[in-house]
Design an enzyme around this catalytic site. Structure first.
Site, PDB file in Angstrom:
ATOM      1  N   TYR A   1       0.829  -1.208   0.000  1.00 50.43           N
ATOM      2  CA  TYR A   1       0.000   0.000   0.000  1.00 50.43           C
ATOM      3  C   TYR A   1       0.866   1.261   0.000  1.00 50.43           C
ATOM      4  O   TYR A   1       0.617   2.200  -0.760  1.00 50.43           O
ATOM      5  CB  TYR A   1      -0.910  -0.032   1.227  1.00 50.43           C
ATOM      6  CG  TYR A   1      -1.845   1.133   1.370  1.00 50.43           C
ATOM      7  CD1 TYR A   1      -2.962   1.260   0.551  1.00 50.43           C
ATOM      8  CD2 TYR A   1      -1.633   2.101   2.357  1.00 50.43           C
ATOM      9  CE1 TYR A   1      -3.835   2.332   0.699  1.00 50.43           C
ATOM     10  CE2 TYR A   1      -2.500   3.161   2.513  1.00 50.43           C
ATOM     11  CZ  TYR A   1      -3.602   3.275   1.689  1.00 50.43           C
ATOM     12  OH  TYR A   1      -4.457   4.331   1.845  1.00 50.43           O
TER      13      TYR A   1
ATOM     14  N   LYS B   1       0.992   4.106  -2.952  1.00 53.63           N
ATOM     15  CA  LYS B   1       0.640   5.497  -2.695  1.00 53.63           C
ATOM     16  C   LYS B   1       1.813   6.438  -2.960  1.00 53.63           C
ATOM     17  O   LYS B   1       1.618   7.562  -3.432  1.00 53.63           O
ATOM     18  CB  LYS B   1       0.143   5.654  -1.263  1.00 53.63           C
ATOM     19  CG  LYS B   1      -1.198   4.977  -1.006  1.00 53.63           C
ATOM     20  CD  LYS B   1      -2.278   5.426  -1.976  1.00 53.63           C
ATOM     21  CE  LYS B   1      -3.659   4.926  -1.607  1.00 53.63           C
ATOM     22  NZ  LYS B   1      -4.683   5.320  -2.601  1.00 53.63           N
TER      23      LYS B   1
END
Length: 303
Positions: free
Chosen positions: A155, A159
Protein backbone atom coordinates in the site's frame (compact mmCIF):
# COMPACT_ATOMS: atom_id res chain seq x y z
CA UNK A 1 -19.08 25.99 -5.71
CA UNK A 2 -20.91 25.41 -8.99
CA UNK A 3 -19.90 22.41 -11.12
CA UNK A 4 -22.92 22.56 -13.42
CA UNK A 5 -22.07 21.21 -16.86
CA UNK A 6 -19.07 19.22 -15.64
CA UNK A 7 -18.86 15.43 -15.81
CA UNK A 8 -16.88 13.36 -13.33
CA UNK A 9 -15.86 9.74 -12.90
CA UNK A 10 -15.16 8.56 -9.35
CA UNK A 11 -13.65 5.09 -9.04
CA UNK A 12 -14.49 2.99 -6.01
CA UNK A 13 -17.43 5.23 -5.14
CA UNK A 14 -20.04 2.74 -3.98
CA UNK A 15 -19.21 3.45 -0.35
CA UNK A 16 -16.76 5.21 1.96
CA UNK A 17 -14.64 8.09 0.72
CA UNK A 18 -15.56 7.51 -2.91
CA UNK A 19 -19.27 7.73 -2.13
CA UNK A 20 -18.68 10.98 -0.24
CA UNK A 21 -16.76 12.37 -3.23
CA UNK A 22 -19.42 11.35 -5.75
CA UNK A 23 -22.22 12.75 -3.58
CA UNK A 24 -20.44 16.07 -3.06
CA UNK A 25 -19.62 16.45 -6.77
CA UNK A 26 -23.22 15.73 -7.73
CA UNK A 27 -24.43 18.10 -5.02
CA UNK A 28 -22.35 20.84 -6.62
CA UNK A 29 -23.99 20.19 -9.97
CA UNK A 30 -21.69 17.72 -11.74
CA UNK A 31 -22.97 14.62 -13.51
CA UNK A 32 -21.20 11.63 -11.98
CA UNK A 33 -20.27 8.15 -13.13
CA UNK A 34 -20.25 6.05 -9.96
CA UNK A 35 -17.86 3.12 -10.27
CA UNK A 36 -17.52 0.07 -8.07
CA UNK A 37 -16.99 -3.69 -8.31
CA UNK A 38 -20.07 -4.17 -6.14
CA UNK A 39 -23.13 -3.59 -8.32
CA UNK A 40 -25.46 -3.25 -5.35
CA UNK A 41 -23.28 -0.63 -3.67
CA UNK A 42 -22.87 1.33 -6.90
CA UNK A 43 -26.60 1.35 -7.61
CA UNK A 44 -27.37 2.33 -4.03
CA UNK A 45 -24.99 5.27 -4.37
CA UNK A 46 -26.67 6.34 -7.60
CA UNK A 47 -30.11 6.08 -6.00
CA UNK A 48 -28.96 8.23 -3.09
CA UNK A 49 -27.54 10.87 -5.42
CA UNK A 50 -30.64 10.93 -7.61
CA UNK A 51 -32.86 11.04 -4.54
CA UNK A 52 -31.11 14.25 -3.53
CA UNK A 53 -31.67 15.79 -6.95
CA UNK A 54 -28.30 14.91 -8.47
CA UNK A 55 -27.35 13.22 -11.73
CA UNK A 56 -25.48 9.91 -11.69
CA UNK A 57 -25.14 6.55 -13.38
CA UNK A 58 -23.44 3.36 -12.23
CA UNK A 59 -20.66 1.61 -14.12
CA UNK A 60 -19.45 -1.70 -12.76
CA UNK A 61 -15.76 -2.41 -13.38
CA UNK A 62 -12.68 -3.55 -11.48
CA UNK A 63 -10.13 -0.81 -12.10
CA UNK A 64 -6.61 -1.79 -13.05
CA UNK A 65 -6.83 -2.73 -16.71
CA UNK A 66 -6.81 -0.42 -19.70
CA UNK A 67 -10.13 -1.94 -20.74
CA UNK A 68 -11.78 -0.95 -17.44
CA UNK A 69 -10.40 2.60 -17.67
CA UNK A 70 -11.67 3.01 -21.23
CA UNK A 71 -15.03 1.60 -20.13
CA UNK A 72 -15.40 4.30 -17.48
CA UNK A 73 -14.39 7.16 -19.76
CA UNK A 74 -16.63 5.88 -22.54
CA UNK A 75 -19.59 5.66 -20.16
CA UNK A 76 -19.11 9.29 -19.15
CA UNK A 77 -18.89 10.43 -22.78
CA UNK A 78 -21.75 8.27 -24.04
CA UNK A 79 -24.03 9.23 -21.15
CA UNK A 80 -23.15 12.89 -20.66
CA UNK A 81 -21.17 13.92 -23.73
CA UNK A 82 -17.81 14.69 -22.14
CA UNK A 83 -15.38 14.15 -19.25
CA UNK A 84 -14.00 16.92 -17.05
CA UNK A 85 -12.92 15.24 -13.81
CA UNK A 86 -11.32 11.87 -13.05
CA UNK A 87 -11.09 10.91 -9.37
CA UNK A 88 -9.03 7.74 -8.89
CA UNK A 89 -10.20 6.58 -5.49
CA UNK A 90 -10.56 2.79 -5.81
CA UNK A 91 -8.35 0.73 -3.53
CA UNK A 92 -7.92 -2.41 -1.47
CA UNK A 93 -5.76 -3.54 1.44
CA UNK A 94 -3.70 -6.70 1.90
CA UNK A 95 -1.73 -5.77 5.02
CA UNK A 96 1.11 -8.04 6.16
CA UNK A 97 4.65 -7.54 7.40
CA UNK A 98 7.36 -7.95 4.79
CA UNK A 99 8.32 -11.54 5.56
CA UNK A 100 4.70 -12.71 5.45
CA UNK A 101 3.55 -10.74 2.41
CA UNK A 102 2.94 -12.93 -0.63
CA UNK A 103 3.40 -12.05 -4.27
CA UNK A 104 -0.38 -12.12 -4.59
CA UNK A 105 -0.79 -9.66 -1.70
CA UNK A 106 1.68 -7.28 -3.32
CA UNK A 107 0.39 -7.57 -6.86
CA UNK A 108 -3.28 -7.15 -5.90
CA UNK A 109 -2.70 -3.83 -4.12
CA UNK A 110 -0.31 -2.50 -6.75
CA UNK A 111 -2.76 -3.52 -9.48
CA UNK A 112 -5.75 -1.66 -8.06
CA UNK A 113 -4.04 1.39 -6.57
CA UNK A 114 -1.04 2.10 -8.77
CA UNK A 115 -1.95 0.52 -12.10
CA UNK A 116 -5.60 1.48 -11.64
CA UNK A 117 -4.65 5.10 -11.10
CA UNK A 118 -2.32 5.04 -14.10
CA UNK A 119 -4.79 3.49 -16.53
CA UNK A 120 -7.71 5.68 -15.46
CA UNK A 121 -5.64 8.86 -15.54
CA UNK A 122 -4.24 7.97 -18.96
CA UNK A 123 -7.69 7.30 -20.42
CA UNK A 124 -8.99 10.53 -18.90
CA UNK A 125 -6.04 12.58 -20.16
CA UNK A 126 -6.53 11.29 -23.69
CA UNK A 127 -10.19 12.31 -23.66
CA UNK A 128 -9.56 15.68 -22.02
CA UNK A 129 -6.80 16.54 -24.48
CA UNK A 130 -9.10 15.60 -27.34
CA UNK A 131 -11.82 17.89 -25.96
CA UNK A 132 -9.28 20.71 -25.71
CA UNK A 133 -10.95 22.41 -22.75
CA UNK A 134 -8.71 21.32 -19.87
CA UNK A 135 -9.71 19.05 -17.03
CA UNK A 136 -8.93 17.73 -13.58
CA UNK A 137 -7.19 14.54 -12.47
CA UNK A 138 -7.52 13.96 -8.73
CA UNK A 139 -5.62 11.00 -7.31
CA UNK A 140 -5.73 9.37 -3.88
CA UNK A 141 -2.58 9.23 -1.79
CA UNK A 142 -2.06 8.44 1.89
CA UNK A 143 0.18 9.32 4.83
CA UNK A 144 1.51 5.77 4.38
CA UNK A 145 2.84 6.76 0.96
CA UNK A 146 4.48 9.85 2.39
CA UNK A 147 6.06 8.27 5.49
CA UNK A 148 5.66 4.48 5.29
CA UNK A 149 3.51 2.40 7.63
CA UNK A 150 4.04 -0.86 9.49
CA UNK A 151 2.59 -3.83 7.62
CA UNK A 152 1.85 -1.88 4.44
CA UNK A 153 4.74 -2.48 2.04
CA UNK A 154 2.36 -2.84 -0.91
CA UNK A 155 0.00 0.00 0.00
CA UNK A 156 2.78 2.45 0.92
CA UNK A 157 4.64 1.67 -2.31
CA UNK A 158 1.51 2.21 -4.38
CA UNK A 159 0.64 5.50 -2.70
CA UNK A 160 4.20 6.82 -2.99
CA UNK A 161 4.11 5.91 -6.66
CA UNK A 162 0.81 7.71 -7.13
CA UNK A 163 2.29 10.88 -5.63
CA UNK A 164 5.23 10.68 -8.03
CA UNK A 165 2.97 10.01 -11.02
CA UNK A 166 0.73 12.93 -10.07
CA UNK A 167 3.67 15.36 -9.99
CA UNK A 168 4.80 14.04 -13.37
CA UNK A 169 1.36 14.45 -14.92
CA UNK A 170 1.16 18.00 -13.59
CA UNK A 171 4.11 18.84 -15.82
CA UNK A 172 3.05 16.78 -18.82
CA UNK A 173 -0.56 17.98 -18.93
CA UNK A 174 -0.13 21.63 -17.96
CA UNK A 175 -0.05 22.84 -21.57
CA UNK A 176 -3.47 21.23 -22.10
CA UNK A 177 -4.80 23.02 -18.98
CA UNK A 178 -5.31 19.71 -17.23
CA UNK A 179 -4.27 19.78 -13.58
CA UNK A 180 -3.20 16.77 -11.52
CA UNK A 181 -3.32 16.85 -7.73
CA UNK A 182 -3.30 14.22 -5.00
CA UNK A 183 -5.52 13.95 -1.96
CA UNK A 184 -4.00 12.75 1.31
CA UNK A 185 -7.18 12.03 3.30
CA UNK A 186 -7.40 10.91 6.92
CA UNK A 187 -10.92 9.72 7.68
CA UNK A 188 -13.04 7.07 9.33
CA UNK A 189 -13.33 4.33 6.71
CA UNK A 190 -13.12 0.56 6.38
CA UNK A 191 -9.39 0.98 5.78
CA UNK A 192 -8.64 3.11 8.86
CA UNK A 193 -10.80 0.82 10.98
CA UNK A 194 -7.93 -1.67 10.77
CA UNK A 195 -5.66 0.79 12.65
CA UNK A 196 -5.96 -0.04 16.38
CA UNK A 197 -5.51 3.58 17.51
CA UNK A 198 -8.49 4.74 15.44
CA UNK A 199 -10.75 1.68 15.71
CA UNK A 200 -12.54 2.56 19.00
CA UNK A 201 -13.47 6.04 17.79
CA UNK A 202 -14.74 4.75 14.44
CA UNK A 203 -16.81 2.12 16.22
CA UNK A 204 -18.30 4.73 18.53
CA UNK A 205 -19.11 6.95 15.54
CA UNK A 206 -20.70 4.27 13.39
CA UNK A 207 -22.42 2.11 15.99
CA UNK A 208 -23.48 4.65 18.61
CA UNK A 209 -23.47 7.90 16.67
CA UNK A 210 -20.89 9.49 18.94
CA UNK A 211 -19.05 12.37 17.25
CA UNK A 212 -15.31 12.12 16.92
CA UNK A 213 -13.60 13.96 19.80
CA UNK A 214 -12.44 17.51 19.15
CA UNK A 215 -8.78 16.64 19.82
CA UNK A 216 -8.90 13.88 17.19
CA UNK A 217 -10.45 16.18 14.58
CA UNK A 218 -8.12 19.11 15.27
CA UNK A 219 -4.78 17.74 16.47
CA UNK A 220 -4.74 14.50 14.46
CA UNK A 221 -6.74 15.84 11.51
CA UNK A 222 -8.99 12.77 11.60
CA UNK A 223 -12.64 13.11 10.59
CA UNK A 224 -15.42 11.64 8.50
CA UNK A 225 -15.48 10.91 4.79
CA UNK A 226 -17.72 13.94 4.33
CA UNK A 227 -14.99 16.15 5.83
CA UNK A 228 -12.75 15.25 2.89
CA UNK A 229 -15.27 15.78 0.10
CA UNK A 230 -15.00 19.57 0.00
CA UNK A 231 -11.43 19.33 -1.21
CA UNK A 232 -12.49 17.13 -4.12
CA UNK A 233 -15.16 19.63 -5.15
CA UNK A 234 -12.64 22.48 -4.92
CA UNK A 235 -10.04 20.65 -7.00
CA UNK A 236 -12.71 19.77 -9.57
CA UNK A 237 -13.74 23.42 -9.91
CA UNK A 238 -12.49 26.33 -11.98
CA UNK A 239 -11.36 27.98 -8.74
CA UNK A 240 -8.43 25.53 -8.53
CA UNK A 241 -7.08 26.20 -12.02
CA UNK A 242 -3.73 27.38 -10.61
CA UNK A 243 -3.34 24.45 -8.19
CA UNK A 244 -1.22 21.75 -9.82
CA UNK A 245 1.17 18.98 -8.82
CA UNK A 246 0.31 19.19 -5.13
CA UNK A 247 -0.26 16.59 -2.40
CA UNK A 248 -2.96 18.06 -0.20
CA UNK A 249 -3.91 16.58 3.15
CA UNK A 250 -7.36 16.90 4.67
CA UNK A 251 -9.17 15.34 7.59
CA UNK A 252 -11.41 16.52 10.39
CA UNK A 253 -10.67 20.19 11.01
CA UNK A 254 -7.25 20.12 9.32
CA UNK A 255 -6.22 21.15 5.80
CA UNK A 256 -2.52 20.70 5.00
CA UNK A 257 0.01 20.80 2.21
CA UNK A 258 2.50 17.93 2.15
CA UNK A 259 6.08 18.67 1.15
CA UNK A 260 7.67 16.94 -1.80
CA UNK A 261 10.90 14.98 -1.26
CA UNK A 262 13.85 17.34 -1.26
CA UNK A 263 17.48 17.45 -0.18
CA UNK A 264 17.63 18.53 3.47
CA UNK A 265 21.38 18.31 4.10
CA UNK A 266 24.53 18.12 1.98
CA UNK A 267 28.26 17.74 2.50
CA UNK A 268 31.15 18.03 0.05
CA UNK A 269 34.63 16.50 0.01
CA UNK A 270 37.25 17.16 -2.63
CA UNK A 271 38.01 13.98 -4.51
CA UNK A 272 34.73 12.30 -3.49
CA UNK A 273 33.62 10.04 -0.68
CA UNK A 274 35.10 6.70 0.40
CA UNK A 275 33.25 4.48 2.85
CA UNK A 276 35.70 5.43 5.62
CA UNK A 277 35.26 9.13 4.92
CA UNK A 278 31.47 8.80 5.08
CA UNK A 279 31.67 6.89 8.37
CA UNK A 280 33.97 9.51 9.85
CA UNK A 281 31.83 12.49 8.91
CA UNK A 282 28.28 11.11 8.88
CA UNK A 283 27.04 12.18 12.30
CA UNK A 284 28.62 15.60 12.02
CA UNK A 285 27.29 16.39 8.54
CA UNK A 286 24.33 14.99 6.63
CA UNK A 287 23.44 12.44 9.30
CA UNK A 288 23.25 14.89 12.18
CA UNK A 289 19.45 15.14 11.98
CA UNK A 290 18.08 11.95 10.39
CA UNK A 291 14.59 12.04 8.94
CA UNK A 292 11.71 10.43 10.81
CA UNK A 293 9.54 7.73 9.30
CA UNK A 294 6.26 5.99 9.98
CA UNK A 295 2.88 7.39 10.99
CA UNK A 296 2.80 8.41 14.66
CA UNK A 297 -0.06 6.92 16.66
CA UNK A 298 -2.62 9.38 18.01
CA UNK A 299 -1.78 10.75 21.45
CA UNK A 300 -4.90 10.72 23.61
CA UNK A 301 -5.01 13.85 25.81
CA UNK A 302 -4.82 13.24 29.54
CA UNK A 303 -8.25 13.48 31.10
Amino acid sequence: MDLSGKVAVVTGSGRGLGFAYATALAGAGAAVVVNDVDEGAAQHAVDEIRGSGGTAVAEIAAVGTSEAADQLVNRAVNEFGRLDVMVTNAGILRDRVLWKMTDEDFDAVIGVHLRGTFTCARAAARRMREQGEGGRIITACSPAGQRGNFGQTNYAAAKAGIAAMTRTWAMELAKAKITANALVPVAATDMTRTIPAFAPYIEALEQRGEPLPDWLRAEEGFGTAEDVAGLVVYLASDASADVNGQCIGIGGDKLALWSHPDVVASAYRKGGWSADAIAESWTGTVGSEPQTYGIPAPVVPAS
